[in-house]
Design a protein around this motif. Sequence first.
Motif, PDB file in Angstrom:
ATOM      1  N   ALA A 127       0.958  -1.375  -0.044  1.00 18.43           N
ATOM      2  CA  ALA A 127      -0.047   0.093  -0.132  1.00 18.43           C
ATOM      3  C   ALA A 127       0.721   1.322  -0.071  1.00 18.43           C
ATOM      4  O   ALA A 127       0.553   2.177  -0.841  1.00 18.43           O
ATOM      5  CB  ALA A 127      -0.924  -0.134   1.257  1.00 18.43           C
ATOM      6  N   HIS A 128       1.934   1.280   0.933  1.00 16.00           N
ATOM      7  CA  HIS A 128       2.894   2.329   0.921  1.00 16.00           C
ATOM      8  C   HIS A 128       3.669   2.616  -0.544  1.00 16.00           C
ATOM      9  O   HIS A 128       3.499   3.888  -1.191  1.00 16.00           O
ATOM     10  CB  HIS A 128       3.745   2.384   1.879  1.00 16.00           C
ATOM     11  CG  HIS A 128       3.450   2.311   3.288  1.00 16.00           C
ATOM     12  ND1 HIS A 128       2.534   3.254   3.725  1.00 16.00           N
ATOM     13  CD2 HIS A 128       3.442   1.604   4.364  1.00 16.00           C
ATOM     14  CE1 HIS A 128       2.140   3.046   5.005  1.00 16.00           C
ATOM     15  NE2 HIS A 128       3.019   1.826   5.385  1.00 16.00           N
ATOM     16  N   GLU A 129       4.093   1.415  -1.063  1.00 18.39           N
ATOM     17  CA  GLU A 129       4.491   1.565  -2.439  1.00 18.39           C
ATOM     18  C   GLU A 129       3.717   2.014  -3.509  1.00 18.39           C
ATOM     19  O   GLU A 129       4.105   2.870  -4.426  1.00 18.39           O
ATOM     20  CB  GLU A 129       5.066   0.153  -2.712  1.00 18.39           C
ATOM     21  CG  GLU A 129       6.452  -0.211  -1.817  1.00 18.39           C
ATOM     22  CD  GLU A 129       7.630   0.530  -2.071  1.00 18.39           C
ATOM     23  OE1 GLU A 129       7.902   1.220  -3.168  1.00 18.39           O
ATOM     24  OE2 GLU A 129       8.322   0.886  -1.050  1.00 18.39           O
ATOM     25  N   LEU A 132       3.185   5.554  -3.487  1.00 20.66           N
ATOM     26  CA  LEU A 132       4.311   6.607  -3.887  1.00 20.66           C
ATOM     27  C   LEU A 132       4.570   6.082  -5.391  1.00 20.66           C
ATOM     28  O   LEU A 132       5.292   6.957  -6.015  1.00 20.66           O
ATOM     29  CB  LEU A 132       5.391   6.500  -2.971  1.00 20.66           C
ATOM     30  CG  LEU A 132       5.086   6.830  -1.470  1.00 20.66           C
ATOM     31  CD1 LEU A 132       6.632   6.354  -0.951  1.00 20.66           C
ATOM     32  CD2 LEU A 132       4.941   8.199  -1.589  1.00 20.66           C
ATOM     33  N   ALA A 133       4.047   5.240  -5.940  1.00 23.24           N
ATOM     34  CA  ALA A 133       4.379   4.789  -7.230  1.00 23.24           C
ATOM     35  C   ALA A 133       4.354   5.730  -8.395  1.00 23.24           C
ATOM     36  O   ALA A 133       5.289   5.442  -9.250  1.00 23.24           O
ATOM     37  CB  ALA A 133       3.418   3.504  -7.593  1.00 23.24           C
ATOM     38  N   ALA A 134       3.600   6.468  -8.344  1.00 23.10           N
ATOM     39  CA  ALA A 134       3.518   7.496  -9.671  1.00 23.10           C
ATOM     40  C   ALA A 134       4.606   8.632  -9.494  1.00 23.10           C
ATOM     41  O   ALA A 134       5.114   9.193 -10.582  1.00 23.10           O
ATOM     42  CB  ALA A 134       2.027   8.430  -9.593  1.00 23.10           C
ATOM     43  N   ARG A 139      12.558  10.581  -6.423  1.00 27.88           N
ATOM     44  CA  ARG A 139      11.656  11.914  -5.638  1.00 27.88           C
ATOM     45  C   ARG A 139      11.170  11.343  -4.445  1.00 27.88           C
ATOM     46  O   ARG A 139      10.502  12.044  -3.645  1.00 27.88           O
ATOM     47  CB  ARG A 139      10.881  12.523  -6.658  1.00 27.88           C
ATOM     48  CG  ARG A 139      11.365  13.154  -7.610  1.00 27.88           C
ATOM     49  CD  ARG A 139      10.621  13.855  -8.710  1.00 27.88           C
ATOM     50  NE  ARG A 139       9.452  14.819  -7.889  1.00 27.88           N
ATOM     51  CZ  ARG A 139       8.369  15.249  -8.488  1.00 27.88           C
ATOM     52  NH1 ARG A 139       8.056  14.980  -9.917  1.00 27.88           N
ATOM     53  NH2 ARG A 139       7.454  15.742  -7.678  1.00 27.88           N
ATOM     54  N   ARG A 140      11.124  10.097  -4.312  1.00 29.87           N
ATOM     55  CA  ARG A 140      10.091   9.556  -3.026  1.00 29.87           C
ATOM     56  C   ARG A 140      10.747   9.896  -1.722  1.00 29.87           C
ATOM     57  O   ARG A 140       9.903  10.509  -0.867  1.00 29.87           O
ATOM     58  CB  ARG A 140       9.964   8.119  -3.203  1.00 29.87           C
ATOM     59  CG  ARG A 140       9.202   7.709  -4.367  1.00 29.87           C
ATOM     60  CD  ARG A 140       9.255   6.068  -4.537  1.00 29.87           C
ATOM     61  NE  ARG A 140       8.409   5.828  -5.985  1.00 29.87           N
ATOM     62  CZ  ARG A 140       8.304   4.787  -6.354  1.00 29.87           C
ATOM     63  NH1 ARG A 140       8.868   3.368  -5.738  1.00 29.87           N
ATOM     64  NH2 ARG A 140       7.979   4.390  -7.851  1.00 29.87           N
TER      65      ARG A 140
END
Length: 164
Positions: A127-129, A132-134, A139-140
């Motif tokens: 869910a965290h990944e 942030l996937a976009a 930049r994460r």
Amino acid sequence: MSATTGDDDAPGDWRLRPLQSRPGFLIRRLHQIHVALFLEECASEGLTPVQYSVLTALDQMGQVEQAALSRAVGVDRTNVAEVIARLERRRFVRRRLSPDDGRKKLAVLTELGRAVLKRVEQGAARAHERTLAALPEARRESFLDDLALLVESNNAISRSPVTG
């Protein structure tokens, strides 16, 4: 000229910006999206993100007073008490009165709670990944640092400031 103040130099006249480009709107929408991703990824255990946070905090803190747990997860005392009661009914958490002060309740993660936390770990990570996937990978961390800065600098005005 600002319609509300009559001042040409009104800082950040957010009223003139489209709703979908305002920080509050975007933060709320991202939160809704992350909650949906978390619930999808962790559906098998039926945990909410707040329950997951409470279990994680108990795993990291050990036996702790409910008020301290409330401050650690940034959820007001009443809501933490309700979350703990639900987790206690599922036997993930055990509560007892403090031997030092009978007005205080202590909470501790049970072995069953530790096991569910371990089972949900992969789903929570996905869910965290996915949240942030976009963002390009480079930049994460910067995005997370910026979020942390915004939260830390505004923590004191929160209804439930995080401490510790």
